[in-house]
Design a protein around this motif. Structure first.
Motif, short mmCIF file in Angstrom:
data_model
loop_
_atom_site.label_atom_id
_atom_site.label_comp_id
_atom_site.label_asym_id
_atom_site.label_seq_id
_atom_site.Cartn_x
_atom_site.Cartn_y
_atom_site.Cartn_z
N GLY A 30 0.80 -1.22 0.00
CA GLY A 30 0.00 0.00 0.00
C GLY A 30 0.83 1.27 0.00
N ARG A 36 -3.15 -4.17 1.39
CA ARG A 36 -2.46 -2.88 1.36
C ARG A 36 -2.35 -2.31 2.77
NH1 ARG A 36 -5.90 -0.98 -4.00
NH2 ARG A 36 -4.50 -1.94 -5.54
N GLY A 74 -5.57 -2.23 5.12
CA GLY A 74 -6.79 -2.43 4.36
C GLY A 74 -6.51 -3.24 3.12
N GLY A 75 -7.44 -3.21 2.18
CA GLY A 75 -7.25 -3.93 0.96
C GLY A 75 -8.55 -4.09 0.20
N CYS A 76 -8.47 -4.84 -0.87
CA CYS A 76 -9.65 -5.06 -1.70
C CYS A 76 -9.48 -6.37 -2.45
CB CYS A 76 -9.85 -3.89 -2.68
SG CYS A 76 -8.42 -3.58 -3.75
N ALA A 79 -1.15 1.81 -3.94
CA ALA A 79 -1.85 2.46 -2.83
C ALA A 79 -3.36 2.34 -2.96
CB ALA A 79 -1.45 3.93 -2.76
N ALA A 80 -3.87 2.31 -4.18
CA ALA A 80 -5.32 2.26 -4.39
C ALA A 80 -5.57 1.85 -5.84
CB ALA A 80 -5.96 3.62 -4.11
N GLY A 81 -6.85 1.52 -6.13
CA GLY A 81 -7.24 1.24 -7.50
C GLY A 81 -6.71 -0.08 -8.01
N ASP A 113 0.30 -6.08 -1.82
CA ASP A 113 0.24 -5.25 -3.01
C ASP A 113 0.90 -3.90 -2.78
OD1 ASP A 113 -0.69 -4.89 -5.72
OD2 ASP A 113 -2.06 -3.40 -4.89
N PRO A 166 -14.05 -3.71 -1.63
CA PRO A 166 -13.37 -3.70 -0.33
C PRO A 166 -13.38 -5.10 0.29
CG PRO A 166 -14.85 -1.83 -0.53
CD PRO A 166 -15.13 -2.70 -1.71
#
Length: 632
Positions: A45, A237, A240-242, A206-208, A203, A154
């Protein structure tokens, strides 16, 4: 469905990494441009940045919370060689190695193998500038994988809050691999995974969209589970994460396609550069520049050059005049910075023209010569201050035969005695003493002390157009000292002398030539197996084979130079058992009596002839001469 896109790594080499590259290139790799192992680090992240720092070229633990990746650094020797590197072939080989790691199971056992990197660089070590290009090999799926949702979901939504917390906790455990399978309740190695598991990756994005490691993980999954068409990949990340759902058209193709060269800051497929000179401390730049010539010698011409030994050698210069300044500058050029300068005088207006460490301002201030010379050396090599004791100046008067000391027990007498003790301590602490004083008698006490302490001593003396460089024998090699060729003890040589007789009057080019040869002799001795105790090498014609173990050439006993003929000879003088300075009786008397002997010799230099046996020898010679005359 849209093609699944990935966020490539962005290289982030720190200044410390390039400094480590420079040091390894100079000291270890030299002209060898083979690939070297390296490690990069990223944080889940953290923005898809691969960091290389000073620890990247050595083994060790990863920084807290970081994931370590293994890569290779190739440092070529010229800018032209950098341009000639076949970048496509290099990337293709890296892709083949990555695919092989997937097929033979190495990447299943060590998922960090899914994110290799390559660096090709040219290091301009004179200018502290670097040209480099990073590659992050990624295997290509054909056709490309597709995302079955518009955006990653999410973790809580995709797995449930409890399962998401458990997964993040498992990923945060020390030693968690870059990728693993999640069975719904626990972490499992990739090699034990089943097609229905959730596949997880630490990962860097940071996002997406997922970061680069997920791309090779998906290629591995397509290769390992050719019957599967969809996979769920959890992008972890940090806190958090997705979850992204990816669909593939079939197993990874047999022919391997690879991409991964990094674009530069302008978005073009071209190398990047780093100029460290403006960022570095001037002292550090000066130190690196001074070391460059020495290190380059080791690349081709002198692989046996021991730069570390030179840097650690403790040198004492007795005399900070014309010879002292020249010797000091040559020592600095050889990387010797543990130098103590001793002189009892102050800078005069006649000095700066010939004595390169002084200025007219020093003369105006009547600065002590030793302190001013040491300060000048610190300005010349400022980085040496990091390794004390570097460039120390001490004001000290050397006691001499024929020069009576102040009365014992008086303040002046106590100060004179303290100077004798200080000289003794300095000689004992040095690895080598350079004796560079103006008069014959000022050379006596340092010669005696060096003999008593077993310290290598190099004498340098000048005439108008001649010089002598001579090392004092020690360690049982039987070589004589500066006084061994004399049959008279030293006495006050400045009494009743005119100015030109009291000063060292010599041609301006003589002192630098003699000083340079003296320092070269020391460096050659330090590389001899017996160092200062080496026996004297005889003169050898230029071009003739040298004796063995002589990486820097001959180690003669003395060098006598004649500027009028631009010639040198290498005589050897054996030790004289009745020498006024190094005879066993004189050395034993100094060890036994110390300052008391120095005081007695100062008042009565004839004592040395009686003590050493010179007086008896001269008497015997005179008696033999008279006896021979009577026969006629």
């Amino acid at each position: 469905m849209d093609a699944l896109r990935f966020v490539p790594f962005s290289s982030a080499p720190k200044v410390a990494f390039w400094q480590a590259v420079a040091e390894r290139k100079l000291r270890d790799w030299r002209l060898d441009d083979a690939p070297r192992p390296a490690r990069g680090f990223y944080w889940a992240g953290g923005g898809a940045r691969l960091v290389l720092d000073g620890a990247s070229l050595r083994d060790g633990a990863a920084p807290p919370g970081a994931t370590a990746l293994a890569g290779r650094v190739t440092v070529v020797n010229t800018l032209e060689a950098f341009r000639r590197v076949d970048k496509a072939a290099l990337l293709r080989r890296a892709g083949d190695a990555l695919a092989a790691a997937v097929d033979d199971g190495a990447a299943l056992a060590d998922p960090a193998r899914l994110a290799p990197f390559e660096v090709v660089a040219f290091a301009d070590l004179k200018r502290h500038a670097y040209v480099y290009w990073f590659a992050f090999p990624a295997l290509v799926l054909r056709p490309a994988a597709a995302a079955t949702r518009g955006a990653p979901a999410p973790l809580d939504d995709a797995l449930g809050a409890a399962a998401a917390r458990a997964l993040l906790a498992a990923a945060a455990e020390p030693g968690a691999p870059l990728a693993f399978a999640w069975t719904g309740a626990s972490r499992a190695p990739l090699r034990e995974a089943a097609g229905g598991d959730v596949f997880c990756v630490l990962d860097p994005a940071a996002a997406g969209a997922p970061g680069w490691p997920a791309r090779n993980l998906l290629w591995l999954l397509a290769r390992r589970f050719p019957e599967r068409r969809a996979f769920r990949i959890a992008l972890l990340r940090g806190r958090g994460g997705c979850v992204v759902e990816a669909r593939v058209a079939g197993g990874a193709a047999a022919d391997v396609a690879v991409v991964g060269w990094e674009a530069n800051a302008s978005g073009r497929m071209a190398p990047r550069s780093a100029d460290l000179a403006p960022l570095a401390d001037p002292g550090a730049l000066a130190t690196a520049a001074a070391a460059l010539n020495l290190e380059l010698m080791r690349w081709r011409l002198l692989p046996g050059l021991d730069v570390e030994k030179l840097a650690a050698t403790r040198v004492l210069l007795l005399g900070a005049g014309t010879l002292g300044c020249a010797v000091a500058r040559s020592l600095v050029a050889w990387g010797v910075t543990r130098v103590t300068l001793v002189d009892g005088g102050t800078v005069a207006y006649s000095n700066p023209a010939r004595q390169w460490l002084y200025t007219v301002d020093d003369a105006k201030a009547q600065a002590p010569k030793a302190a001013a010379a040491a300060a000048a050396l610190r300005r010349i090599a400022p980085g040496s201050a990091a390794a004390p004791p570097a460039f120390v100046g001490k004001k000290l008067t050397i006691a001499m035969p024929g020069h009576a000391l102040p009365a014992a027990g008086t303040p002046a007498g106590d100060a004179a005695d303290a100077e004798v003790h200080a000289l003794d301590a300095l000689v004992a602490d040095a690895d080598c003493v350079f004796l560079l004083t103006d008069t014959r008698e000022s050379r006596w006490l340092p010669t005696v002390v060096a003999a008593a302490r077993g310290t290598l001593l190099v004498n340098v003396a000048l005439g108008l157009d001649t010089f002598v460089v001579q090392r004092h024998g020690h360690g049982g090699n039987g070589l004589g000292c500066y006084f061994c060729g004399d049959v008279a003890a030293p006495t006050n040589s400045t009494r009743d002398r005119t100015l030109d007789q009291q000063c060292t009057v010599s041609r301006p080019g003589l002192a630098p030539a003699a000083a340079a040869l003296a320092v070269e002799l020391l460096v050659a001795l330090l590389h001899h197996p017996r160092e200062g105790a080496a026996p004297a090498d005889p003169a050898t014609p230029p071009g003739a084979p040298l004796p063995g173990n002589r990486p820097l050439g001959l180690v003669p006993h003395s060098i006598r130079g004649f500027l009028t003929h631009y010639a040198t000879v290498l005589p050897t003088t054996p030790a004289f058992d009745r020498c006024a300075a190094c005879a066993p009786a004189v050395v034993a008397a100094y060890r036994d009596r110390g300052v008391a002997l120095v005081r007695d010799v100062g008042a009565d230099p004839g004592l040395l002839e009686r003590l050493s046996g010179l007086a008896d020898l001269k008497g015997a010679v005179d008696g033999a001469a008279w006896a021979e005359a009577d026969e006629f």
